[in-house]
Design a protein around this motif. Sequence first.
Motif, PDB file in Angstrom:
ATOM      1  N   ASN A 174       0.807  -1.214   0.000  1.00  0.00           N
ATOM      2  CA  ASN A 174       0.000   0.000   0.000  1.00  0.00           C
ATOM      3  C   ASN A 174       0.843   1.269   0.000  1.00  0.00           C
ATOM      4  O   ASN A 174       0.462   2.283   0.582  1.00  0.00           O
ATOM      5  N   TYR A 175       2.017   1.205  -0.668  1.00  0.00           N
ATOM      6  CA  TYR A 175       2.768   2.433  -0.890  1.00  0.00           C
ATOM      7  C   TYR A 175       2.539   2.961  -2.308  1.00  0.00           C
ATOM      8  O   TYR A 175       3.119   3.972  -2.699  1.00  0.00           O
ATOM      9  N   THR A 176       1.697   2.264  -3.076  1.00  0.00           N
ATOM     10  CA  THR A 176       1.249   2.758  -4.380  1.00  0.00           C
ATOM     11  C   THR A 176      -0.163   3.308  -4.227  1.00  0.00           C
ATOM     12  O   THR A 176      -1.011   2.663  -3.615  1.00  0.00           O
ATOM     13  N   ASN A 177      -0.395   4.492  -4.758  1.00  0.00           N
ATOM     14  CA  ASN A 177      -1.743   5.058  -4.705  1.00  0.00           C
ATOM     15  C   ASN A 177      -2.686   4.244  -5.577  1.00  0.00           C
ATOM     16  O   ASN A 177      -2.327   3.820  -6.680  1.00  0.00           O
ATOM     17  N   LEU A 178      -3.895   4.026  -5.087  1.00  0.00           N
ATOM     18  CA  LEU A 178      -4.890   3.233  -5.800  1.00  0.00           C
ATOM     19  C   LEU A 178      -5.761   4.170  -6.643  1.00  0.00           C
ATOM     20  O   LEU A 178      -6.573   4.920  -6.101  1.00  0.00           O
ATOM     21  N   PRO A 179      -5.606   4.156  -7.978  1.00  0.00           N
ATOM     22  CA  PRO A 179      -6.426   5.029  -8.819  1.00  0.00           C
ATOM     23  C   PRO A 179      -7.880   4.574  -8.855  1.00  0.00           C
ATOM     24  O   PRO A 179      -8.195   3.440  -8.491  1.00  0.00           O
ATOM     25  N   TYR A 180      -8.730   5.453  -9.329  1.00  0.00           N
ATOM     26  CA  TYR A 180     -10.160   5.182  -9.292  1.00  0.00           C
ATOM     27  C   TYR A 180     -10.532   3.887 -10.007  1.00  0.00           C
ATOM     28  O   TYR A 180     -11.347   3.100  -9.503  1.00  0.00           O
ATOM     29  N   SER A 181      -9.971   3.641 -11.183  1.00  0.00           N
ATOM     30  CA  SER A 181     -10.330   2.447 -11.952  1.00  0.00           C
ATOM     31  C   SER A 181      -9.986   1.173 -11.186  1.00  0.00           C
ATOM     32  O   SER A 181     -10.787   0.223 -11.140  1.00  0.00           O
ATOM     33  N   ASP A 182      -8.816   1.156 -10.528  1.00  0.00           N
ATOM     34  CA  ASP A 182      -8.438  -0.018  -9.734  1.00  0.00           C
ATOM     35  C   ASP A 182      -9.250  -0.104  -8.456  1.00  0.00           C
ATOM     36  O   ASP A 182      -9.552  -1.201  -7.970  1.00  0.00           O
ATOM     37  N   LEU A 183      -9.596   1.047  -7.883  1.00  0.00           N
ATOM     38  CA  LEU A 183     -10.442   1.055  -6.691  1.00  0.00           C
ATOM     39  C   LEU A 183     -11.784   0.396  -6.989  1.00  0.00           C
ATOM     40  O   LEU A 183     -12.259  -0.450  -6.219  1.00  0.00           O
ATOM     41  N   ALA A 184     -12.388   0.764  -8.112  1.00  0.00           N
ATOM     42  CA  ALA A 184     -13.678   0.186  -8.484  1.00  0.00           C
ATOM     43  C   ALA A 184     -13.553  -1.317  -8.704  1.00  0.00           C
ATOM     44  O   ALA A 184     -14.399  -2.100  -8.258  1.00  0.00           O
ATOM     45  N   CYS A 185     -12.481  -1.721  -9.391  1.00  0.00           N
ATOM     46  CA  CYS A 185     -12.262  -3.160  -9.632  1.00  0.00           C
ATOM     47  C   CYS A 185     -12.063  -3.905  -8.324  1.00  0.00           C
ATOM     48  O   CYS A 185     -12.601  -5.000  -8.119  1.00  0.00           O
ATOM     49  N   ALA A 186     -11.277  -3.314  -7.402  1.00  0.00           N
ATOM     50  CA  ALA A 186     -10.994  -3.963  -6.122  1.00  0.00           C
ATOM     51  C   ALA A 186     -12.258  -4.105  -5.293  1.00  0.00           C
ATOM     52  O   ALA A 186     -12.488  -5.149  -4.654  1.00  0.00           O
ATOM     53  N   ILE A 187     -13.107  -3.089  -5.289  1.00  0.00           N
ATOM     54  CA  ILE A 187     -14.341  -3.136  -4.508  1.00  0.00           C
ATOM     55  C   ILE A 187     -15.278  -4.212  -5.040  1.00  0.00           C
ATOM     56  O   ILE A 187     -15.862  -4.990  -4.268  1.00  0.00           O
ATOM     57  N   HIS A 188     -15.417  -4.294  -6.339  1.00  0.00           N
ATOM     58  CA  HIS A 188     -16.293  -5.327  -6.907  1.00  0.00           C
ATOM     59  C   HIS A 188     -15.697  -6.721  -6.722  1.00  0.00           C
ATOM     60  O   HIS A 188     -16.427  -7.683  -6.428  1.00  0.00           O
ATOM     61  N   SER A 189     -14.377  -6.828  -6.846  1.00  0.00           N
ATOM     62  CA  SER A 189     -13.729  -8.130  -6.660  1.00  0.00           C
ATOM     63  C   SER A 189     -13.872  -8.624  -5.232  1.00  0.00           C
ATOM     64  O   SER A 189     -14.219  -9.790  -4.987  1.00  0.00           O
ATOM     65  N   LEU A 190     -13.616  -7.741  -4.261  1.00  0.00           N
ATOM     66  CA  LEU A 190     -13.736  -8.126  -2.857  1.00  0.00           C
ATOM     67  C   LEU A 190     -15.181  -8.466  -2.515  1.00  0.00           C
ATOM     68  O   LEU A 190     -15.444  -9.441  -1.792  1.00  0.00           O
ATOM     69  N   SER A 191     -16.126  -7.702  -3.033  1.00  0.00           N
ATOM     70  CA  SER A 191     -17.537  -7.990  -2.778  1.00  0.00           C
ATOM     71  C   SER A 191     -17.911  -9.368  -3.298  1.00  0.00           C
ATOM     72  O   SER A 191     -18.615 -10.137  -2.622  1.00  0.00           O
ATOM     73  N   ASP A 192     -17.419  -9.714  -4.498  1.00  0.00           N
ATOM     74  CA  ASP A 192     -17.678 -11.051  -5.051  1.00  0.00           C
ATOM     75  C   ASP A 192     -17.101 -12.128  -4.146  1.00  0.00           C
ATOM     76  O   ASP A 192     -17.730 -13.173  -3.907  1.00  0.00           O
ATOM     77  N   THR A 193     -15.898 -11.880  -3.623  1.00  0.00           N
ATOM     78  CA  THR A 193     -15.256 -12.843  -2.726  1.00  0.00           C
ATOM     79  C   THR A 193     -16.100 -13.063  -1.473  1.00  0.00           C
ATOM     80  O   THR A 193     -16.128 -14.167  -0.912  1.00  0.00           O
ATOM     81  N   LEU A 194     -16.807 -12.007  -1.056  1.00  0.00           N
ATOM     82  CA  LEU A 194     -17.647 -12.086   0.144  1.00  0.00           C
ATOM     83  C   LEU A 194     -19.088 -12.464  -0.200  1.00  0.00           C
ATOM     84  O   LEU A 194     -19.985 -12.332   0.649  1.00  0.00           O
ATOM     85  N   TYR A 195     -19.292 -12.934  -1.443  1.00  0.00           N
ATOM     86  CA  TYR A 195     -20.628 -13.346  -1.906  1.00  0.00           C
ATOM     87  C   TYR A 195     -21.658 -12.245  -1.684  1.00  0.00           C
ATOM     88  O   TYR A 195     -22.777 -12.489  -1.198  1.00  0.00           O
TER      89      TYR A 195
END
Length: 292
Positions: A73-94
């Motif tokens: 987490n020393y790299t800033n998370l841009p908006y496009s990756d933030l959106a992908c990460a949120i949807h990916s994590l949500s899928d992981t949590l069903y």
Amino acid sequence: MIDFIHIFRMIPNHRTFLEREDIKFVEGIPYHSEKPIKYFWYNDKKTGCKTKVGYNDWIDFTGSITKYWYEENYTNLPYSDLACAIHSLSDTLYSRPNELILKSFEFGLNIPLEKPLSALDTTDLALNYKNKFFQDMDGDNKRSIGKRCVLQEYQLKLYSKSMQYDLPFELLRYEVKVHKKRFLRPVYFDTFEDLIDKDKLIYLKKIFLETFENIILYDNTIPIEKLRAPDRNLCIKWQNPAYRKSLQKTSPRTFNNQKQRLTEIIDEYGEQQLKPKLIQQFSDTWDELMES
């Protein structure tokens, strides 16, 4: 922009997670009091993220969304990756992002500094946030990596990512950790999905810059020898935290007057103009991340 998150949801059946093959959950074990833990859990060694699933059908996730996506987490998370990460994590949590309750979160930026600036030395320049005092912030090896200011509803952290991760370059981190979301009202952050609402992220930028603007950031380039004696003494005394704390306790009005005068001295005589430069760098970086 967004880093640490704490999300929660009531789920239909916790056994769905026990049956997973991709994540091996550990069942709760008794405490010394022999009371059983009412959840099973999984700690991701690569990211430090922790998932708990309660036997009475709830799921709880804490960790860095940036580490979840990048494994650092020393790299800033841009908006496009933030959106992908949120949807990916949500899928992981069903779950869907709007089903996950957002309990708390952090937002901030990592910005590079050019020599001779040092990230750690820069954090030492933070004297006060409004009328609150900073304290040392320890890293994993128990040595100070910067400063934090803890308030009831939120806290501010200004620290060296360079020291935290032994990076070969100077990287300064400033972040706001939200303890109670009422701090952000009138804008509401209720679910995980709110963190991909661009209007709400723009509002977070406003709060981010306002909090930094209210930090007294001393400037070591002030030519103290050229100042009038009262201003010279003020600069010297205010670099001593014991003096500031004693003054605030015994004479709050004098404390506020001196704080205002010190701010004027820094603005007028600081040759480096560090604070305005950092604010501009924060603003530009946030805008770039929103568009990438």
